[in-house]
Every structure is written in structure tokens, then in C-alpha cells.
Enzyme design. Structure first.
Site, mmCIF file in Angstrom:
data_model
loop_
_atom_site.group_PDB
_atom_site.id
_atom_site.type_symbol
_atom_site.label_atom_id
_atom_site.label_comp_id
_atom_site.label_asym_id
_atom_site.label_seq_id
_atom_site.Cartn_x
_atom_site.Cartn_y
_atom_site.Cartn_z
ATOM 1 N N LEU A 1 82.717 34.547 15.842
ATOM 2 C CA LEU A 1 83.423 33.287 16.028
ATOM 3 C C LEU A 1 82.858 32.269 15.049
ATOM 4 O O LEU A 1 81.656 32.262 14.773
ATOM 5 C CB LEU A 1 83.227 32.771 17.458
ATOM 6 C CG LEU A 1 84.142 33.331 18.555
ATOM 7 C CD1 LEU A 1 83.633 32.892 19.925
ATOM 8 C CD2 LEU A 1 85.574 32.882 18.365
ATOM 9 N N ASP A 2 83.728 31.383 14.543
ATOM 10 C CA ASP A 2 83.251 30.284 13.717
ATOM 11 C C ASP A 2 82.210 29.483 14.480
ATOM 12 O O ASP A 2 82.280 29.377 15.710
ATOM 13 C CB ASP A 2 84.405 29.339 13.366
ATOM 14 C CG ASP A 2 85.372 29.946 12.362
ATOM 15 O OD1 ASP A 2 85.031 30.978 11.771
ATOM 16 O OD2 ASP A 2 86.459 29.375 12.187
ATOM 17 N N PRO A 3 81.262 28.872 13.786
ATOM 18 C CA PRO A 3 80.281 28.024 14.484
ATOM 19 C C PRO A 3 80.917 26.930 15.334
ATOM 20 O O PRO A 3 80.421 26.609 16.405
ATOM 21 C CB PRO A 3 79.454 27.439 13.337
ATOM 22 C CG PRO A 3 79.517 28.479 12.272
ATOM 23 C CD PRO A 3 80.909 29.039 12.359
ATOM 24 N N ALA B 1 83.655 27.087 16.929
ATOM 25 C CA ALA B 1 84.438 27.670 18.015
ATOM 26 C C ALA B 1 83.548 28.014 19.208
ATOM 27 O O ALA B 1 82.345 28.199 19.091
ATOM 28 C CB ALA B 1 85.162 28.927 17.528
#
Length: 413
Positions: free
Chosen positions: A75-77, A79
Site C-alpha cells: 500500500l502507498d504510505p 494509504a
């Protein structure tokens, strides 16, 4: 909590905002390494390595023995939400989760475009948004349902001529050719909430790209047409470039970690934490497996979510936003959807929030370990984890009785 059982398998944890997926693994590993629950696993691994060293001439460079962990799609940071984790032999099954469907809730903020397609990037252009309504945005979603062709973001870990796209952007170089669209499927896509300007906490970033960065980006993103179209219709509180921004986030998007996971590349992370200092953003190599950690991770404080005042009234001078819910296939970029949707409604759009609510059989609020529980005593998180792994083994035994790899894991756990 003591046991002689080897704890292995697959579970999920609720990743907090603004830490990387690799950092979550390091935090888990730090808790597991010193726990009674995983003591038998560590002893078993120690004995295995002793036997291995007898058969191999070349010694391991890293002699530390730590609980083996990996994740099944980063996951993106920025997110939050479901992060699937494999422990021990469960790491061998993580590849299966890279191709499963995922459900997200995302917020798109209209009126601006950034180099990263989200609020952690640099502003490249701005466009009118006062004409936007719930109805025309909802109507535009039809274009993005079902099988579609989607162009990945410029800041992604996909390779072109052996070089990652984000590396071209970081160096200020043009990419050799246009980024090709890829087939993906949106199984469901709904507008959950329309947020008029002034009725939500989301803002454009403060930082704008310089002219050279804009020039390079526009050759890929073709934003000039959208920015120039009706630019005189921008609210009077903004100039043509929207420079009069009273608030915004200075935190840069560190990376798009999901890119590597979606194309089956195992990334490698060399940084422990996300720097709050704005930097040129791009996909950082995030460690999909965690066999060694240089130092135990400190407890991470998750930033509090911004609160929206119920007394705020709609404002035509501030950009609207929309909360979307979607179920998508592997390789889908939520950031690209937000970017493309903004252009399709005659404006621009950036992703301002992202939550993964479900991946495969793991769903928030049902069978996902809360990250905050790991900061508590072992007798709090260990029973929860054991129950989750038992439920996973039971489910796998019922669904995959004839799969030899899974049988091996079930029998050894």
C-alpha cells in the site's frame, strides 16, 4: 503466551497512514522476534540453519535469526487498510494475493493535477471546477466501469527500456516513448459521497513544480489543454495557476509501492521511515519480505484524521471532492482513476485519501489485525493472531485440499 507450535501462515493487518508497508513488516518482526509465541519458530529456524551450514560452503552474510515475513501487495504510505502478511512458510503463498481483486474507498479532489496524481506531489496545473456537480461526476463514472484500458502514472515502478519510470522523472528526463495503456477491470464503482467545496478538509498541495518539471511532465500527461481551457473561469481567489492557496500538504508522496507488487517484482527497501521533508517523489523499492532488520522499529504514531466542521457551508471558491468505492482487478491504479476522472469532467483531479477495505478474503472490521494492538502486551495481540491463522488454515484446508504447497504449510503449522 508460550507454545511449542510453529506459528506460520497468512493473516492481514490494518496499515496506518504515512508509514510504508515495509515499515509495518519491521514493526511486526520486532514484536514477533521477542515474543513467546514465535520462540519455537526461531528455535526451529536456528536448527535448520545449523544443518544448512554443514552442507554449504558459502556462509550466510546475515546470521541474524528473525521471524520471516512478507506482504501480498503493498500500500502507498498515505494509504490505510488491509495489508496481507505471510509468516514463515506462509510467505510462499503471497504471490497468489497479487492477482486477486481488491476493494478500495478513495477520495478525489478536483481542480488540480500533480506529478504523482495525489496530494503528496507537486502541482503541475489547475483547471476550473465550479461547473462540477454530483450528477455530472456520477455520470462520468460509467466510462470507468467494466473492462477498461488504463495508463499507469508517470511516477510508478514499471520499467521502460530497463529503467523504472520514476527514475526518468527524478532525473528530469523525458521517457523514451508514451506510457502504454494496460487492460484492467473495474468490477464495481460507486460515488458514495459528494463533498461540495468548503465542506471537507482536503486541500491542494502547497508546492508547485518548476517550469522544467512541468515541461517534462506535460509531454507525458498533456495537461496544457486542460489547464488552458476556460482558465479565466477560475475563482477570483486564485490566479491562473491557482497560486493563492491558503492551505495544503507539504508532505511529498514518497513512493508508489504497489507498482512493484502488481507486476510481480520483489522490491527492496533501504529506508526505515518516510521523510517529512519534500523530495522528488517516485517509487521507492519497498521490501516485500523481511528477513533482516538493522534495528527494532519504534512505535509509530498515526496522524489523527482531519475533522470536518459541521457548520461549514458550501463554497464555490473552494474545490469539491468525491468519495468513491470500487472493486478492481490486479494492476489497477486508483491514482490514475482520480486523474482520468478529473479530466473527463472538464477539470483535473488528484487522489487525497485511500483505504483498502478488502483484499481476497480479508476485510476491515472482520478478520484484520489492528496495528495498534501490536503496541500492547503479547497476551493481547497473540491470541488474536493465533485465531486469525487458525481461521485461515481452516479455510485453506476446505478450499485447497489437493494443493500440495498449501497442504505442506497446513501440516507443518
Amino acid at each position: 503466551m508460550s507454545t511449542t507450535k510453529l506459528v506460520e501462515g497468512v493473516f492481514a493487518v490494518n496499515k496506518p497512514k504515512f508509514i510504508s508497508s515495509a515499515q509495518v513488516l519491521r514493526d511486526l518482526q520486532h514484536s514477533f522476534n521477542r515474543s513467546a509465541l514465535f520462540a519455537p519458530w526461531l528455535e526451529s529456524e536456528k536448527a535448520r540453519r545449523v544443518e544448512e551450514s554443514k552442507r554449504q560452503r558459502q556462509r550466510r552474510r546475515d546470521k541474524r535469526i528473525q521471524v520471516k515475513l512478507g506482504h501480498g501487495g503493498t500500500l502507498d504510505p498515505m494509504a490505510t487498510g488491509v495489508l496481507i502478511v505471510g509468516v514463515g512458510k506462509g510467505t510462499k503463498l503471497l504471490q497468489d494475493f497479487l492477482t486477486c481483486t481488491k476493494t478500495y474507498e478513495a477520495t478525489v479532489l478536483f481542480g488540480a493535477a500533480t506529478d504523482t496524481y495525489d496530494v503528496l506531489g507537486k502541482v503541475l496545473s489547475k483547471a476550473p471546477y465550479t461547473h462540477l456537480t454530483r450528477e455530472n461526476v456520477e455520470s462520468a463514472l460509467n466510462k470507468f466501469r467494466g473492462p477498461i484500458n488504463q495508463k499507469p502514472p508517470l511516477y510508478s515502478a514499471l520499467r521502460m527500456d530497463g529503467k523504472r519510470l520514476y527514475e526518468y522523472a527524478r532525473e528530469g528526463k523525458e521517457i523514451p516513448r508514451e506510457i502504454q495503456e494496460r487492460p484492467v477491470t473495474t468490477e464495481s464503482l460507486e460515488l458514495r459521497q459528494w463533498l461540495p467545496g468548503g465542506c471537507h478538509p482536503y486541500t491542494w498541495p502547497d508546492e508547485e513544480a518548476d517550469e522544467e518539471e512541468k515541461l517534462v511532465a506535460d509531454k507525458v500527461l498533456h495537461l496544457d489543454a486542460a489547464a488552458d481551457k476556460e482558465k479565466d473561469n477560475l475563482p477570483s481567489t486564485h490566479n491562473a495557476l491557482g497560486a493563492d492557496l491558503t492551505q495544503g500538504t507539504k508532505r511529498r508522496r514518497e513512493v508508489d509501492e504497489e507498482d512493484d507488487a502488481e507486476i510481480g517484482i520483489t522490491p527492496a527497501c533501504k529506508r526505515r521511515e518516510i521523510s517529512p521533508t519534500p523530495t522528488m517523489s517516485g517509487a521507492r523499492h519497498d521490501s516485500g519480505s523481511s528477513d533482516g532488520v538493522t534495528a527494532p522499529a519504534a512505535r509509530i504514531q498515526t496522524p489523527a484524521e482531519p475533522q470536518t466542521s459541521p457548520e461549514k457551508l458550501p463554497s464555490r471558491t473552494e474545490p469539491p471532492a468525491a468519495r468513491l468505492s470500487m472493486t478492481v482487478t490486479s494492476g489497477f491504479y486508483v491514482r490514475s482513476l482520480c486523474h482520468d476522472l478529473g479530466q473527463d469532467v472538464g477539470s483535473l483531479g488528484i487522489m487525497s485519501e485511500l483505504v483498502r477495505t478488502r483484499q481476497a478474503g480479508f476485510e476491515l472490521g472482520r478478520n484484520v489485525l489492528e496495528y495498534d494492538d501490536l503496541c500492547k502486551a503479547e497476551d493481547v495481540w497473540a491470541p488474536l493472531l493465533v485465531q486469525m491463522l487458525d481461521d485461515w488454515r481452516e479455510k485453506m484446508a476446505g478450499e485447497e485440499e489437493d494443493a500440495p504447497d498449501r497442504d505442506e504449510i497446513l501440516e507443518s503449522s
